[in-house]
Enzyme design. Structure first.
Site, PDB file in Angstrom:
ATOM      1  N   LYS A  91       0.955   3.233   2.988  1.00  0.00           N
ATOM      2  CA  LYS A  91       2.336   3.517   2.595  1.00  0.00           C
ATOM      3  C   LYS A  91       2.730   4.967   2.885  1.00  0.00           C
ATOM      4  CE  LYS A  91       2.767  -0.341  -0.534  1.00  0.00           C
ATOM      5  NZ  LYS A  91       2.685  -0.788  -1.924  1.00  0.00           N
ATOM      6  N   ARG A 151      -5.005  -3.960  -3.059  1.00  0.00           N
ATOM      7  CA  ARG A 151      -4.329  -4.767  -2.029  1.00  0.00           C
ATOM      8  C   ARG A 151      -4.295  -3.954  -0.741  1.00  0.00           C
ATOM      9  NH1 ARG A 151       0.704  -5.217   0.042  1.00  0.00           N
ATOM     10  NH2 ARG A 151       1.493  -7.289   0.539  1.00  0.00           N
TER      11      ARG A 151
HETATM   12  N1  PMM Z   1       3.299  -3.701  -1.580  1.00  0.00           N
HETATM   13  C1  PMM Z   1       3.945  -4.360  -0.609  1.00  0.00           C
HETATM   14  C2  PMM Z   1       4.162  -5.751  -0.712  1.00  0.00           C
HETATM   15  N2  PMM Z   1       3.713  -6.429  -1.782  1.00  0.00           N
HETATM   16  N3  PMM Z   1       2.602  -6.460  -3.857  1.00  0.00           N
HETATM   17  C3  PMM Z   1       1.982  -5.816  -4.841  1.00  0.00           C
HETATM   18  N4  PMM Z   1       1.547  -6.494  -5.927  1.00  0.00           N
HETATM   19  N5  PMM Z   1       1.761  -4.477  -4.790  1.00  0.00           N
HETATM   20  C4  PMM Z   1       2.171  -3.734  -3.735  1.00  0.00           C
HETATM   21  O1  PMM Z   1       1.929  -2.508  -3.779  1.00  0.00           O
HETATM   22  C5  PMM Z   1       2.851  -4.382  -2.663  1.00  0.00           C
HETATM   23  C6  PMM Z   1       3.059  -5.783  -2.765  1.00  0.00           C
HETATM   24  C7  PMM Z   1       4.429  -3.538   0.560  1.00  0.00           C
HETATM   25  O2  PMM Z   1       4.429  -4.048   1.770  1.00  0.00           O
HETATM   26  P1  PMM Z   1       3.157  -4.512   2.704  1.00  0.00           P
HETATM   27  O3  PMM Z   1       2.978  -5.968   2.411  1.00  0.00           O
HETATM   28  O4  PMM Z   1       3.604  -4.274   4.099  1.00  0.00           O
HETATM   29  O5  PMM Z   1       1.982  -3.710   2.293  1.00  0.00           O
END
Ligand code: PMM
Length: 422
Positions: A245, A280
């Site tokens: 990020k 994640r």
């Molecule tokens: N970040 C993204 C998407 N979904 N879900 C959770 N629980 N936590 C996160 O930090 C999060 C998420 C951002 O986008 P990406 O899928 O491209 O990483």
């Protein structure tokens, strides 16, 4: 399959539990339902079926490539594969429900059908969650924080657990001017209320996520990970997702998201040490490696000599803390008990350990220096300073006594205690 528990899975580690009313891969029976139970930190792998996600957008141009990426993630050490069909990067436009369902449903269905691991659906929309759950998804990951009652109802009806993430605003505009008075307290309050609302509405299990990058400044993201033990104390599993990020890019001067994995791993190792149950990530092999090596180092540190504890009881100071102006003028007695955990020295020499006179001096500087209204804050600041000034200390417990607190009829004293790990 690779070991899915690379970090902190030792027998004395805290147990994370997620209840379900459905049999999920790897779940064990618990009463008339099921539960996923694990120790340490496990990996959730990002598989975005989107043309425009900030890091991996457009990588999987059809369901087959996404399904293969998910299966590879399981083989590389992921426990959950998180399938998303809508980019939530700052400024992203919503895609529409039909398109989101068209992207994710075949991928979820094919992955779940393999029986090789857990599949979550990354969506803010109850309708998408419902379709994905029918297609076989095992849990829901909602960056909308389960704030939509229909989302809670969808999880409750399917009997599956859900991840609830904190976000200020909504993706299109969330990074325009995020602002908090006290980011940690505000996110903690939100997560506590979210946990209660979800469980009350019949969602069987909840994971909480402070939401790195979602309506947060760089300092907010860092403060939230630094304060992770407060979220862990909410008593349900905690997830951290910092992977690739913007904050990582700005901290390291790396504009290209795909080159931000090393910095992301550092955040996730830090979160794992602070008690995160899940991280994640995009780079599953890299995360697995970072967590496994950090775990081995921690074990070596513990085994080196066996950790021990040094305590200093009843350190007495004169401080000016309190909410009343008189307390600033006259001051009062403050006693501090300090307990530190560290690897005990292998040589009988002061320079091989933590000098307790130096510990006392650290506590004195904080207690007799700045004035705080609250003894809770004083305790927190002492703990932070001990960790900052004494690198050998692994964890610290601080109890501040205020024996002369302005409370008529109190014969003992008032205390505030914190326990903080590095
Ligand atoms: N970040 C993204 C998407 N979904 N879900 C959770 N629980 N936590 C996160 O930090 C999060 C998420 C951002 O986008 P990406 O899928 O491209 O990483």
């Amino acid at each position: 399959m690779t070991d899915v528990s690379p970090f902190g899975a030792r027998d004395d580690g805290p147990l994370h539990v997620l209840a379900a009313r459905r049999a999920l891969p790897g779940a064990e029976r618990a009463g008339d339902g099921w539960r996923l139970a694990w120790r340490g930190t496990r990996i959730m792998a990002v598989v975005n079926v989107t043309p425009d996600s900030f890091s991996d957008g457009g990588r999987y141009d059809g369901p087959d490539a996404a399904v293969e990426a998910g299966r590879r993630a399981w083989r590389d050490g992921a426990w959950i594969v998180d399938v998303g069909g809508e980019s939530t990067r700052p400024g992203a436009e919503p895609v529409g429900l039909d398109e989101e369902i068209r992207r994710v449903a075949p991928v979820v269905e094919a992955l779940a059908a393999t029986g090789e691991g857990l599949v979550s659906i990354d969506t803010r929309h109850a309708e998408v969650a419902r379709v994905a759950l029918e297609a076989g998804a095992h849990l829901v990951n909602d960056v909308g924080g389960l704030s939509d009652p229909a989302m809670r109802a969808a999880c409750a009806a399917a009997g599956v657990p859900a991840v609830a993430m904190h976000m200020q605003g909504e993706p299109r505009t969330m990074q325009d001017a995020p602002a908090y008075d006290d980011v940690v307290a505000e996110v903690e309050g939100f997560l506590r209320a979210t946990r209660d609302a979800a469980l009350d509405d019949g969602v069987p299990g909840v994971v909480l996520d402070p939401g790195w990058g979602f309506g947060k400044r760089d300092a907010d993201n860092l403060a939230l990970v630094a304060a992770l033990p407060r979220f862990v104390a909410l008593g349900v599993p905690v997830l951290v997702g910092a992977s690739r990020k913007g904050t990582i890019g700005r901290l390291a001067g790396e504009p290209e998201p795909a080159r931000r994995d090393p910095g992301s791993h550092v955040v996730h190792v830090d979160a794992a040490r602070a008690g995160a149950a899940l991280v994640r990530v995009h780079d599953v092999p890299g995360a697995h490696q970072a967590l496994a090596v950090a775990d081995a180092l921690d074990a070596a540190r513990r085994a080196a000599v066996g950790g021990g504890r040094v305590t200093l009881h009843g350190l007495r100071f004169h401080g000016r803390h309190g909410v009343f102006p008189e307390e600033a003028e006259t001051g009062a007695r403050f006693d501090v008990d300090l307990e530190v955990g560290l690897a005990f020295p292998q040589r009988d020499a002061l320079d091989a350990t933590v000098d307790y006179a130096a510990l006392q001096a650290t506590v004195r500087r904080e207690t007799e220096g700045e004035r705080y209204a609250l003894i809770e804050v004083l305790a927190e600041r002492i703990a932070r300073r001990v960790l900052d000034e004494h690198p050998r200390v692994d964890d610290v417990r601080v109890r501040v006594h205020k024996p002369d607190a302005p409370l008529p009829g109190v014969v003992g004293d008032v205390t505030a205690e914190v326990h903080r790990r590095r």
